[in-house]
Design an enzyme around this catalytic site. Structure first.
Site, short mmCIF file in Angstrom:
data_model
loop_
_atom_site.label_atom_id
_atom_site.label_comp_id
_atom_site.label_asym_id
_atom_site.label_seq_id
_atom_site.Cartn_x
_atom_site.Cartn_y
_atom_site.Cartn_z
N GLY A 1 3.89 4.93 2.50
CA GLY A 1 3.40 3.58 2.71
C GLY A 1 2.34 3.16 1.71
O GLY A 1 1.81 2.06 1.79
N CYS A 2 2.01 4.04 0.77
CA CYS A 2 1.04 3.70 -0.26
C CYS A 2 1.76 3.28 -1.53
O CYS A 2 2.79 3.86 -1.89
CB CYS A 2 0.14 4.89 -0.59
SG CYS A 2 -1.12 5.18 0.64
N GLN A 3 1.21 2.28 -2.19
CA GLN A 3 1.76 1.80 -3.46
C GLN A 3 1.63 2.89 -4.52
O GLN A 3 2.53 3.10 -5.32
CB GLN A 3 0.95 0.56 -3.87
CG GLN A 3 1.37 -0.07 -5.16
CD GLN A 3 0.52 -1.31 -5.45
OE1 GLN A 3 -0.12 -1.86 -4.57
NE2 GLN A 3 0.52 -1.74 -6.68
#
Length: 141
Positions: free
Chosen positions: A50-52
């Site tokens: 869920g992290c860029q």
């Protein structure tokens, strides 16, 4: 120090800055003091979904406290995880589970991040809490 005391200290530090450019620079500076994860823990399993950017988080139990280490391939994200680790590392699992994260809103972090970075921040917090839940459950057995 308790989690709340550390969070209040972080709020005080951020209140010294007049604008968000100064705060971003400070976040980047904080990333340089991050307790880095060992290369052996930079695995798919420790990657926060869920992290860029890529963010690895690892937690170990040390007596009755959880010690976190992390790393990121992005300087701003490294600073964000450094803030979270500062607040939650070396704390008891139950204290981490029960801690609020209102200090994030108080320093204005979430509102000044892009949507994908804000989602990443939520994922980082969730992973820290998941470690605490796992250690807490293990300790009760």
């Amino acid at each position: 120090m308790t989690i709340k005391e550390i969070q209040n200290e972080i709020i005080d530090e951020f209140s010294m800055f007049d604008d968000w450019m100064q705060r971003y620079e400070y976040i980047i500076e904080l990333g340089k003091s991050l307790p880095l994860i060992k290369d052996e823990y930079k695995t798919e399993e420790n990657l926060i979904k869920g992290c860029q950017s890529k963010v690895w988080l690892q937690g170990e139990q040390n007596n009755d406290k959880i010690v976190f280490t992390a790393d990121s391939d992005a300087i701003l994200t490294k600073g964000i995880i450094a803030i979270l680790i500062r607040a939650f590392s070396n704390q008891k699992a139950a204290d981490i589970i029960n801690a609020d994260t209102l200090f994030i809103d108080e320093i204005g972090l979430k509102e000044h991040l892009s949507a994908t970075r804000a989602n990443g921040l939520v994922s980082m917090i969730k992973n820290i809490k998941m470690y605490a839940l796992a250690f807490d459950a293990k300790n009760k057995n």
